[in-house]
Enzyme design. Structure first.
Site, PDB file in Angstrom:
ATOM      1  N   ASP A  71       0.822  -1.203   0.000  1.00 25.24           N
ATOM      2  CA  ASP A  71       0.000   0.000   0.000  1.00 25.24           C
ATOM      3  C   ASP A  71       0.861   1.260   0.000  1.00 25.24           C
ATOM      4  O   ASP A  71       2.090   1.209   0.083  1.00 25.24           O
ATOM      5  CB  ASP A  71      -1.005  -0.009   1.159  1.00 25.24           C
ATOM      6  CG  ASP A  71      -0.335   0.036   2.534  1.00 25.24           C
ATOM      7  OD1 ASP A  71       0.651   0.758   2.688  1.00 25.24           O
ATOM      8  OD2 ASP A  71      -0.828  -0.664   3.454  1.00 25.24           O
ATOM      9  N   LEU A  72       0.208   2.402  -0.099  1.00 26.43           N
ATOM     10  CA  LEU A  72       0.869   3.692  -0.266  1.00 26.43           C
ATOM     11  C   LEU A  72       1.961   3.935   0.763  1.00 26.43           C
ATOM     12  O   LEU A  72       3.057   4.404   0.430  1.00 26.43           O
ATOM     13  CB  LEU A  72      -0.183   4.807  -0.192  1.00 26.43           C
ATOM     14  CG  LEU A  72       0.313   6.247  -0.353  1.00 26.43           C
ATOM     15  CD1 LEU A  72       0.702   6.518  -1.795  1.00 26.43           C
ATOM     16  CD2 LEU A  72      -0.755   7.234   0.106  1.00 26.43           C
TER      17      LEU A  72
END
Length: 286
Positions: free
Chosen positions: A113-114
């Site tokens: 994820d980010l």
């Protein structure tokens, strides 16, 4: 009497062929076919239920597809602040905005994820991607995780036994408390599923907040000393041995490629990749 497979159509499914040619993942190729972007021998097709052979001419948007490359695999040290998708509806930077220009079209194996960093596998072959992501593969993913708080073994025990979060059952994780560092603690966590934000959600369920997450291995593939933003190809012999593939060309460079991770501009969907601004000498082949 004929065998049950004697009437099976020759060749491979069209989506598989497109994936092997590096056009798109198998699922993405099916969507391209349904959108009418693919033609076989001059005839537009809209269903992926078609087998093709090397004798067939296949075009995408009117352009001939390339001959299939041998399956290849790269290690990428993903920095934070990048999403792992091809395009992002929110206009955020993707990993594809910083990958080297000389890399062929690649797909990520799973995602980070980010705000997560560390090892992300990249491949040019949809079949390899699918094989690596299958739950039946069961490869252990290992992470270094920093949490805020002072966790105890009793607090971590539910994670080792398997925990249910928002009605979703997570398989047991291996969890080791490495050290306390001020208000934070470092853990090493291993899991075999890799569901969406699994570690962050599981930690929150035992009242711990993750403030750093680094993937350090994916099955037999290790992050090692790969620096943030660097890409390194896995030797094709290792890919063959680990995945049980037959490769005509077992050679591979196994060289690190630096990437530009300064990210001063935010390319939108479809923006060409940024070019690296610095060149580091390639290390010798292992």
């Amino acid at each position: 009497m004929s065998s049950p497979t004697s009437n099976a159509p020759a060749g491979d499914r069209i989506a598989k062929v497109l994936s092997r040619a590096g056009v798109a993942s198998r699922r993405e190729a099916e969507r391209m076919i349904e959108a009418g972007r693919v033609a076989v021998n001059g005839n537009q097709i809209t269903s992926p239920a078609l087998n093709v052979t090397q004798k067939d001419r296949i075009t995408v948007d009117g352009q001939d597809i390339a001959a299939p490359e041998p399956p290849r695999l790269w290690l990428f040290h993903k920095p934070t602040g990048l999403v792992s998708t091809d395009h992002d509806e929110k206009g955020r930077d993707t990993i594809y905005s910083v990958l080297p220009d000389d890399l062929p079209r690649v797909m990520s194996v799973g995602r980070l994820d980010l705000n997560s960093e560390g090892l992300l596998l990249l491949t040019n072959d949809g079949g390899v991607k699918r094989k690596l992501e299958l739950p039946s593969t069961g490869w252990l993913r290992r992470y270094r995780v920093r949490v805020n708080g002072r966790p105890t073994d009793d607090q971590l025990e539910p994670l080792r036994k398997g925990i249910t979060v928002d009605g979703e059952n997570f398989q047991p994780m291996s969890v080791t408390l490495d050290r306390q560092q001020g208000a934070n603690a470092w853990l090493t966590i291993g899991l075999r599923e890799g569901r969406n934000r699994e570690i962050r959600r599981a930690m929150a369920a035992v009242d711990l907040s993750v403030n750093r997450l680094i993937r350090i291995s994916y099955g037999p593939f290790q992050l090692g000393d790969l620096k943030s933003g660097e890409v390194e190809e896995v030797r094709r012999k290792l890919v063959r041995d680990q995945l049980g593939l037959e490769l005509e060309d077992p050679s591979g460079t196994a060289q690190k490629k630096p990437t530009n991770v300064a990210r001063k501009r935010k390319p939108g969907p479809g923006h060409p990749r940024q070019k690296p601004t610095s060149k580091r000498p390639s290390r010798k082949q292992r």
